[in-house]
Scaffold this motif. Structure first.
Motif, PDB file in Angstrom:
ATOM      1  N   ARG A  67     -13.799  -2.597  -4.052  1.00  0.00           N
ATOM      2  CA  ARG A  67     -12.225  -2.125  -3.767  1.00  0.00           C
ATOM      3  C   ARG A  67     -12.387  -2.142  -2.400  1.00  0.00           C
ATOM      4  O   ARG A  67     -13.592  -2.138  -2.071  1.00  0.00           O
ATOM      5  CB  ARG A  67     -11.575  -0.896  -4.109  1.00  0.00           C
ATOM      6  N   MET A 110      -2.587   4.728   6.047  1.00  0.00           N
ATOM      7  CA  MET A 110      -1.382   5.125   5.125  1.00  0.00           C
ATOM      8  C   MET A 110      -1.827   6.319   4.905  1.00  0.00           C
ATOM      9  O   MET A 110      -0.911   7.511   4.530  1.00  0.00           O
ATOM     10  CB  MET A 110      -2.474   5.349   3.428  1.00  0.00           C
ATOM     11  N   ILE A 139      -1.854   3.077  -5.101  1.00  0.00           N
ATOM     12  CA  ILE A 139      -2.824   3.425  -5.289  1.00  0.00           C
ATOM     13  C   ILE A 139      -3.273   4.480  -6.851  1.00  0.00           C
ATOM     14  O   ILE A 139      -4.424   3.258  -7.415  1.00  0.00           O
ATOM     15  CB  ILE A 139      -3.501   4.183  -4.546  1.00  0.00           C
ATOM     16  N   LEU A 140      -2.285   4.784  -6.767  1.00  0.00           N
ATOM     17  CA  LEU A 140      -3.099   5.671  -8.255  1.00  0.00           C
ATOM     18  C   LEU A 140      -2.697   4.792 -10.024  1.00  0.00           C
ATOM     19  O   LEU A 140      -3.666   4.612 -10.376  1.00  0.00           O
ATOM     20  CB  LEU A 140      -1.654   6.929  -8.511  1.00  0.00           C
ATOM     21  N   ASP A 141      -1.963   3.709  -9.759  1.00  0.00           N
ATOM     22  CA  ASP A 141      -1.268   3.013 -11.108  1.00  0.00           C
ATOM     23  C   ASP A 141      -2.430   2.120 -10.510  1.00  0.00           C
ATOM     24  O   ASP A 141      -2.738   2.421 -12.361  1.00  0.00           O
ATOM     25  CB  ASP A 141      -0.208   2.583 -10.688  1.00  0.00           C
ATOM     26  N   ASP A 142      -2.686   2.137  -9.387  1.00  0.00           N
ATOM     27  CA  ASP A 142      -4.084   0.360  -9.671  1.00  0.00           C
ATOM     28  C   ASP A 142      -4.888   1.175  -9.956  1.00  0.00           C
ATOM     29  O   ASP A 142      -6.177   0.645 -11.174  1.00  0.00           O
ATOM     30  CB  ASP A 142      -4.404  -0.211  -8.184  1.00  0.00           C
ATOM     31  N   LEU A 143      -5.841   2.299  -9.355  1.00  0.00           N
ATOM     32  CA  LEU A 143      -7.023   3.158 -10.175  1.00  0.00           C
ATOM     33  C   LEU A 143      -7.045   3.077 -11.595  1.00  0.00           C
ATOM     34  O   LEU A 143      -7.803   3.020 -12.349  1.00  0.00           O
ATOM     35  CB  LEU A 143      -7.301   3.901  -8.957  1.00  0.00           C
ATOM     36  N   MET A 184      -4.076  12.316  -1.540  1.00  0.00           N
ATOM     37  CA  MET A 184      -5.194  11.318  -0.939  1.00  0.00           C
ATOM     38  C   MET A 184      -5.726  11.833   0.596  1.00  0.00           C
ATOM     39  O   MET A 184      -5.170  12.932   0.767  1.00  0.00           O
ATOM     40  CB  MET A 184      -4.096  10.485  -0.186  1.00  0.00           C
ATOM     41  N   PHE A 243     -11.122  10.177  -8.007  1.00  0.00           N
ATOM     42  CA  PHE A 243     -11.502   9.134  -7.056  1.00  0.00           C
ATOM     43  C   PHE A 243     -12.102   9.278  -5.743  1.00  0.00           C
ATOM     44  O   PHE A 243     -11.394   9.527  -5.003  1.00  0.00           O
ATOM     45  CB  PHE A 243     -10.875   7.414  -7.142  1.00  0.00           C
ATOM     46  N   VAL A 274      -9.239   9.768  -3.894  1.00  0.00           N
ATOM     47  CA  VAL A 274      -7.317  10.074  -4.346  1.00  0.00           C
ATOM     48  C   VAL A 274      -7.675  10.873  -5.721  1.00  0.00           C
ATOM     49  O   VAL A 274      -8.352  10.701  -6.240  1.00  0.00           O
ATOM     50  CB  VAL A 274      -6.999   8.859  -4.973  1.00  0.00           C
ATOM     51  N   GLN A 304       1.201  -0.777  -0.021  1.00  0.00           N
ATOM     52  CA  GLN A 304       0.152  -0.056   0.201  1.00  0.00           C
ATOM     53  C   GLN A 304       0.919   1.409   0.304  1.00  0.00           C
ATOM     54  O   GLN A 304       1.251   1.521   0.675  1.00  0.00           O
ATOM     55  CB  GLN A 304      -0.628   0.357   1.581  1.00  0.00           C
ATOM     56  N   ASP A 305       0.661   1.940  -1.217  1.00  0.00           N
ATOM     57  CA  ASP A 305       1.122   3.208  -1.026  1.00  0.00           C
ATOM     58  C   ASP A 305       0.754   3.900  -2.263  1.00  0.00           C
ATOM     59  O   ASP A 305      -0.492   4.013  -2.843  1.00  0.00           O
ATOM     60  CB  ASP A 305       3.077   3.396  -1.032  1.00  0.00           C
ATOM     61  N   ILE A 306       1.095   5.608  -1.895  1.00  0.00           N
ATOM     62  CA  ILE A 306       0.087   5.981  -2.814  1.00  0.00           C
ATOM     63  C   ILE A 306       0.327   6.208  -4.557  1.00  0.00           C
ATOM     64  O   ILE A 306      -0.979   5.700  -5.438  1.00  0.00           O
ATOM     65  CB  ILE A 306       0.780   7.770  -2.722  1.00  0.00           C
ATOM     66  N   ASP A 307       1.509   5.674  -4.842  1.00  0.00           N
ATOM     67  CA  ASP A 307       1.804   4.909  -6.155  1.00  0.00           C
ATOM     68  C   ASP A 307       0.849   3.992  -6.976  1.00  0.00           C
ATOM     69  O   ASP A 307       0.978   3.871  -8.178  1.00  0.00           O
ATOM     70  CB  ASP A 307       2.859   5.140  -6.704  1.00  0.00           C
TER      71      ASP A 307
END
Lengths: 489, 296
Positions: free
Chosen positions: B281, B288, A31-35, B88, B266, B66, A26-29
């Motif tokens: 999700r 985080m 999440i963004l990449d995944d989304l 975020m 998002f 996000v 879990q990190d910001i990148d």
């Protein structure tokens, strides 16, 4: 009984297995990449849009529709799943340095330092990430320095609140700004910069567990370290300005007394928490470590000066906090308070030919205060005062430790303009001896050429007591001026 | 009967299509719109507080956010620089929200990140991560009034307006004209009750329908008009929560501007289905939003 490095790693693995849950990166990148790569439009919203014909409403306008199936450009497919470079950053720098006083008549001491550093973030899949940070440093005029250091190269497995890191890494345990007695884990490259030396990576294992915590003790985090391999600290070569050698007694880093076997193992534990009390909200940490001291003492050996490593058990604490206005008033609430203290209990290795250094307590305390709109509508000036000292030691080695009773004053001005101009002034004053060091660093991006190109000027002025009783007085006067360019990418 | 007494509900059904804003007609968020309270404009202080509190309540239940966007900084001469950023946010039901803003470009500023814990009724906790020295630094309330990385936003402006941190006053109901767009708004005065602020007062325009924070005018400590924050290009996500895709902060005293344009948004990640798993999700975990996570 001696413990092998392998045994240390196995022990670390067992602890991790006990603490870890399922893989869960879990990190910001992520999440963004995944989304951006995989998010589907919510079924309910899609139905509504289809039914009522509301073009331009819903997930397409949330930036999702055009991203379906999108994969980062650097993505690569392997047989075991997707592996990709999440990011590459770094810099290339060229710096010319001129000393105010030559060391010997006719000696050309000017330096041209060329350095490059790259940071590569890798996503290896299934909670596994990688990170590589090599650095290249070359002194181009005389070849005085040649470094190719893999500062960091590690993989990290992230489970449910637990993280396992294996490889070579740099950890910054410091709380205050100039001198960090609590930051004992990494060696320093004293050969490239004596005053603000770079941390060198240590190879080993780090296991970190974070709990949810509560209101008072938030983010409690325990990190355990096992660094099985002893490695020497980097020192200046004999033609360097901070060389420990002399014409008759050259310095030889490899010729000293070092720990052997399990004596070289370094163990550490660090507990961190965000401590919220009525009086102060702070970031607090406790550290304990046991192993070789990263900076050795020195002793003559045959016709050379050689490092003598010894062991230390460190017990320390650090705090950086902001007082709450309701309890401590408005004036104090504008300050950031910080302190580090560490008790160092020294022990000798089996082959050490010199007495064990005395135990001692090292400490630093200080305050920061930020002022905005000082010279322009967007700028900010941060003023800092730190007092550093130590007590308890009276041996020969302690005489040449820096920061025995010192005050550090620092002013850091950030223009917050488009060129991101900044100026830093720092003064280090020894309260016992007539020793002062002044530093200036000014930076500004050259936007007209490239927004990532930064020009900098720096100066260090040494005022030494000439009585041979301080660390910097062991060396020639190193007052210097530097000018350079750095390109970030 | 008091003729001044009115109901927020009376204004709530203004046609959003006529205002040039985008809305789903069905609330798919699973979060009901709160019942609108009545207020008496004869008591301007009470009315202001009711509206501000309701606007805050109206926007509760989004859970997490996000976004990725573009930030353009303009100086008075029209010169500009551009940066990209991610943001975020994590909603805490009975406490202040947590948020992380991270710069993605240009390289010189890439990786700089700020973490904020909003503390209702007291100073927020702020941390800054500077990749150059790889350290997270807690910063004091004195930073609250400082520019956030050269933008016209201060650290104080990064979070949402917390109704308990201001004294409110209803100043009237008026029409905000933005180009050909006309929006019915409540105009409220807000005086900060906390000390580490750069403002003597604010004027906030809330749309009558949806309680969107359309515009905020900031006045400096000397009472002079300092900045205007104009939020536009609103979209109603999941048929429930209004979000501005463009925020324009203009400094009237210097002529400088910062324009935020959201490119990805998002909201409540549990409402999206992952193609990877075919399952809904998870929301972002609170873990985080920590000083440890700020370094990643």
């Amino acid at each position: 009984m001696t413990t092998s490095p392998h045994r240390s790693l196995v022990a670390a693995g067992v602890v991790f297995a006990l603490l870890a849950g399922s893989a869960h990166a879990q990190d910001i990148d992520d999440i963004l990449d995944d989304l951006e790569a995989d998010v589907e439009e919510p079924a309910a919203s899609r139905a509504v849009r289809d039914d009522i014909g509301l073009d331009g409403v819903g997930p397409d306008d949330e930036g999702l529709g055009d991203l379906l199936g999108d994969v980062p450009e650097s993505a690569a497919t392997t047989s075991t799943g997707r592996t990709w470079i999440r990011g590459i950053t770094g810099f290339v720098q060229i710096e010319g340095k001129r000393y105010a006083r030559e060391r010997r008549r006719g000696r050309d001491d000017e330096q041209l330092l060329i350095s490059a550093e790259v940071e590569i973030d890798l996503r290896l899949g299934n909670g596994l990430t990688g990170y590589v940070r090599p650095r290249l440093l070359v002194e181009a005029l005389h070849g005085e320095l040649e470094r190719f250091e893999p500062y960091e190269a590690y993989v990290t497995f992230e489970g449910d609140g637990v993280e396992l890191r294996v490889g070579q890494f740099v950890e910054n345990w410091g709380i205050v700004d100039t001198y960090n007695p609590i930051d004992v884990i990494n060696r320093r490259d004293l050969g490239s910069d004596f005053l603000d030396p770079d941390r060198l990576g240590e190879a080993g294992v780090r296991i970190r567990k974070q709990w949810a915590g509560g209101e008072t003790f938030a983010e409690p985090t325990l990190s355990l370290y096992a660094l099985p391999a002893f490695r020497r600290t980097e020192f200046p070569e004999d033609d360097g300005r901070f060389s420990f050698g002399t014409a008759t007694q050259p310095f030889r880093a490899a010729g000293g007394f070092e720990p052997s076997g399990s004596e070289g193992h370094f163990w550490g534990a660090r507990f961190q928490t965000v401590l919220n009390t009525a009086a102060i909200n702070s970031d607090t940490q406790l550290v304990v470590s046991h192993g070789p001291e990263r900076t050795p003492t020195f002793a003559p050996r045959r016709r050379e000066v050689a490092p003598v490593y010894y062991g230390v058990t460190n017990i320390g604490a650090g705090i950086r906090g902001v007082p709450n206005e309701d309890v401590l008033g408005e004036f104090l609430s504008k300050l950031t308070l910080k302190a580090e203290v560490v008790y160092k209990d020294a022990y000798s290795f089996s082959n050490a030919p010199v007495p064990t250094p005395d135990d001692y307590l090292a400490y630093v305390g200080g305050v920061d205060r930020a002022f905005d709109r000082v010279f322009s509508d967007l700028d900010q000036l941060t003023a800092m005062v730190e007092v550093a000292g130590e007590t308890g030691a009276d041996d020969a080695a302690s005489q040449f430790r820096p920061f025995k009773n010192d005050v550090v004053l620092r002013l850091f001005w950030e223009g917050n303009d488009f060129a991101r101009s900044s100026v830093e002034l720092r003064a280090l004053v020894d309260l016992d001896e007539d020793e002062r060091i002044y530093e200036l660093i000014a930076e500004r991006t050259l936007r007209s050429i490239d927004e990532d190109l930064t020009a900098f000027v720096s100066a260090q002025v040494f005022h030494q007591p000439d009585n041979g009783r301080t660390l910097f007085d062991l060396f020639p006067n190193n007052t210097s001026v530097s000018i350079g360019l750095r390109w970030d990418f | 009967m008091n003729t001044n007494r009115t109901s927020i509900a009376a204004f709530a059904l203004v046609g959003v299509a006529a205002l040039g804003i985008a809305a789903d007609s069905e609330n798919t968020s699973g979060v009901a719109v709160p019942e609108t309270p009545a207020f008496d404009v004869a008591d301007a202080d009470a009315a202001g507080k009711v509206i501000a509190t309701h606007a805050d309540l109206y926007d509760r239940g989004w859970r997490d956010e996000v976004t990725r966007g573009r930030m353009t900084l303009y100086d008075a001469g029209g010169d500009s620089v551009e940066r990209t950023f991610s943001r975020m946010a994590y909603e805490r039901a009975d406490d202040g929200d947590k948020l992380i803003i991270r710069f993605l470009s240009p390289a010189e500023i890439k990786g700089v990140a700020a973490l904020t814990f909003e503390n209702p009724g007291s100073s927020d906790d702020n941390w800054l991560y500077l990749p150059a020295n790889k350290r997270v630094r807690r910063v004091s309330g004195a930073n609250n009034t400082a520019s956030f990385q050269g933008t016209e936003f201060t650290y104080e402006d990064l979070g949402a307006l917390d109704p308990v941190e201001y004294e409110w006053r209803f100043l009237g109901k008026t029409t905000l004209t933005r180009g050909e767009e006309s929006i019915e708004v409540y105009k409220l005065g807000a005086t900060p009750t906390y000390s580490d602020t750069g403002y003597s007062r604010l004027e906030v325009l809330y749309s009558v329908d949806g309680f969107r924070q359309e515009r905020i005018d900031y006045y400096d400590k000397a009472g002079k008009h300092l900045k205007t924050r104009d939020s536009r290009d609103w979209k109603q996500l999941h048929g429930r929560f209004w979000r501005a895709f463009t925020i324009d902060m203009t400094n009237h005293q210097t002529g400088k501007r910062t324009l935020l344009a959201q490119e990805r948004y998002f909201l409540n990640l549990s409402l999206y289905t992952s193609k990877k798993t075919g399952k809904p999700r998870s929301n972002l975990p609170e873990t985080m939003f920590t000083t440890q996570a700020l370094q990643k």
